[in-house]
Scaffold this motif. Structure first.
Motif, short mmCIF file in Angstrom:
data_model
loop_
_atom_site.label_atom_id
_atom_site.label_comp_id
_atom_site.label_asym_id
_atom_site.label_seq_id
_atom_site.Cartn_x
_atom_site.Cartn_y
_atom_site.Cartn_z
N ASP A 85 0.83 -1.21 0.00
CA ASP A 85 0.00 0.00 0.00
C ASP A 85 0.86 1.26 0.00
O ASP A 85 0.54 2.24 -0.67
CB ASP A 85 -0.93 0.02 1.22
CG ASP A 85 -2.02 -1.03 1.13
OD1 ASP A 85 -2.37 -1.41 -0.01
OD2 ASP A 85 -2.51 -1.47 2.18
N ALA A 86 1.96 1.22 0.74
CA ALA A 86 2.87 2.36 0.75
C ALA A 86 3.51 2.55 -0.63
O ALA A 86 3.62 3.68 -1.11
CB ALA A 86 3.96 2.17 1.81
N LEU A 87 3.90 1.46 -1.28
CA LEU A 87 4.47 1.55 -2.62
C LEU A 87 3.43 2.08 -3.62
O LEU A 87 3.75 2.88 -4.51
CB LEU A 87 4.99 0.20 -3.09
CG LEU A 87 6.25 -0.30 -2.38
CD1 LEU A 87 6.60 -1.71 -2.82
CD2 LEU A 87 7.41 0.64 -2.65
N LEU A 88 2.19 1.64 -3.47
CA LEU A 88 1.13 2.12 -4.35
C LEU A 88 0.90 3.62 -4.16
O LEU A 88 0.77 4.37 -5.14
CB LEU A 88 -0.17 1.36 -4.09
CG LEU A 88 -1.35 1.73 -4.98
CD1 LEU A 88 -1.05 1.38 -6.42
CD2 LEU A 88 -2.60 1.02 -4.50
N LEU A 89 0.89 4.09 -2.92
CA LEU A 89 0.72 5.53 -2.67
C LEU A 89 1.92 6.32 -3.20
O LEU A 89 1.74 7.43 -3.71
CB LEU A 89 0.53 5.80 -1.19
CG LEU A 89 -0.87 5.52 -0.64
CD1 LEU A 89 -0.95 5.84 0.85
CD2 LEU A 89 -1.94 6.26 -1.39
N LEU A 90 3.11 5.78 -3.10
CA LEU A 90 4.28 6.45 -3.68
C LEU A 90 4.17 6.53 -5.20
O LEU A 90 4.52 7.53 -5.82
CB LEU A 90 5.57 5.73 -3.30
CG LEU A 90 6.06 5.96 -1.87
CD1 LEU A 90 7.25 5.05 -1.56
CD2 LEU A 90 6.43 7.41 -1.65
N GLY A 91 3.65 5.45 -5.82
CA GLY A 91 3.42 5.47 -7.26
C GLY A 91 2.38 6.50 -7.67
O GLY A 91 2.54 7.21 -8.67
N ILE A 92 1.30 6.59 -6.89
CA ILE A 92 0.26 7.59 -7.14
C ILE A 92 0.83 8.99 -6.98
O ILE A 92 0.57 9.89 -7.78
CB ILE A 92 -0.95 7.36 -6.21
CG1 ILE A 92 -1.66 6.07 -6.58
CG2 ILE A 92 -1.92 8.54 -6.26
CD1 ILE A 92 -2.67 5.59 -5.56
N PHE A 93 1.64 9.18 -5.93
CA PHE A 93 2.29 10.48 -5.71
C PHE A 93 3.17 10.84 -6.90
O PHE A 93 3.12 11.96 -7.41
CB PHE A 93 3.11 10.45 -4.42
CG PHE A 93 3.76 11.76 -4.09
CD1 PHE A 93 3.12 12.67 -3.28
CD2 PHE A 93 5.02 12.09 -4.59
CE1 PHE A 93 3.70 13.90 -2.97
CE2 PHE A 93 5.61 13.30 -4.29
CZ PHE A 93 4.95 14.20 -3.48
N GLY A 94 3.97 9.88 -7.36
CA GLY A 94 4.86 10.14 -8.50
C GLY A 94 4.11 10.46 -9.77
O GLY A 94 4.45 11.39 -10.50
N ALA A 95 3.06 9.70 -10.06
CA ALA A 95 2.27 9.94 -11.26
C ALA A 95 1.58 11.30 -11.19
O ALA A 95 1.55 12.05 -12.18
CB ALA A 95 1.24 8.84 -11.45
N GLY A 96 1.05 11.64 -10.03
CA GLY A 96 0.42 12.95 -9.87
C GLY A 96 1.41 14.09 -10.00
O GLY A 96 1.11 15.13 -10.58
N ALA A 97 2.60 13.89 -9.46
CA ALA A 97 3.64 14.92 -9.54
C ALA A 97 4.06 15.17 -10.98
O ALA A 97 4.14 16.32 -11.43
CB ALA A 97 4.84 14.52 -8.68
N VAL A 98 4.30 14.11 -11.72
CA VAL A 98 4.72 14.25 -13.12
C VAL A 98 3.59 14.86 -13.96
O VAL A 98 3.81 15.76 -14.77
CB VAL A 98 5.18 12.89 -13.70
CG1 VAL A 98 5.37 12.97 -15.20
CG2 VAL A 98 6.45 12.43 -13.01
N GLY A 99 2.38 14.37 -13.76
CA GLY A 99 1.24 14.89 -14.50
C GLY A 99 1.01 16.37 -14.23
O GLY A 99 0.73 17.15 -15.15
N PHE A 100 1.14 16.77 -12.97
CA PHE A 100 0.93 18.18 -12.62
C PHE A 100 2.05 19.05 -13.19
O PHE A 100 1.80 20.18 -13.63
CB PHE A 100 0.83 18.34 -11.10
CG PHE A 100 0.28 19.67 -10.68
CD1 PHE A 100 -1.04 19.99 -10.90
CD2 PHE A 100 1.08 20.59 -10.05
CE1 PHE A 100 -1.56 21.21 -10.51
CE2 PHE A 100 0.59 21.82 -9.64
CZ PHE A 100 -0.74 22.13 -9.87
N ALA A 101 3.27 18.53 -13.21
CA ALA A 101 4.39 19.29 -13.79
C ALA A 101 4.15 19.53 -15.28
O ALA A 101 4.39 20.63 -15.79
CB ALA A 101 5.70 18.56 -13.57
N ILE A 102 3.67 18.51 -15.97
CA ILE A 102 3.37 18.67 -17.40
C ILE A 102 2.24 19.69 -17.58
O ILE A 102 2.30 20.56 -18.46
CB ILE A 102 3.01 17.32 -18.03
CG1 ILE A 102 4.25 16.43 -18.07
CG2 ILE A 102 2.42 17.50 -19.44
CD1 ILE A 102 3.99 15.00 -18.46
#
Length: 118
Positions: A85-102
């Motif tokens: 679950d922690a890895l999944l939340l880190l993946g969600i955080f990473g995807a959201g961060a990259v998407g928001f940067a774009i």
């Protein structure tokens, strides 16, 4: 579920988010991607100033993505069951961060237009 197929993954995401919200997110992501490609082709280069501001906004996008998923699933951090679950939340955080940067880069480029670096 014996094998993981694209249809299975699609059905799982539709179940989690609901059909309407899931497909709306897919359409928004596709529009942002098309706008990003348009900006890169139009400008013929990446502006490092815009890119820096986009990178500085990444934590906001990551936090917003985690919050959004926890809100949609009516869950909370207290419901985390283990390391996956922690890895999944880190993946969600990473995807959201990259998407928001774009998104921030595209928004800056469309609003300000092409600017010289000097």
């Amino acid at each position: 579920m014996e094998e993981m197929t694209f249809g299975t993954i699609l059905a799982v995401f539709e179940e989690i988010f609901g059909k309407g919200l899931f497909w709306a997110m897919v359409v928004v992501a596709a529009l942002i991607t098309v706008a990003y490609v348009y900006v890169l082709v139009r400008d013929r280069e990446m502006s490092m100033r815009k890119f820096l501001l986009a990178q500085l906004s990444m934590p906001i996008g990551g936090i917003a993505a985690v919050w959004f998923v926890l809100w949609v699933t009516r869950s909370g951090l207290q419901h985390m069951g283990g390391p996956i679950d922690a890895l999944l939340l880190l993946g969600i955080f990473g995807a959201g961060a990259v998407g928001f940067a774009i998104l921030v880069y595209v928004a800056q480029s469309l609003v300000r237009g092409k600017q010289s670096e000097s």
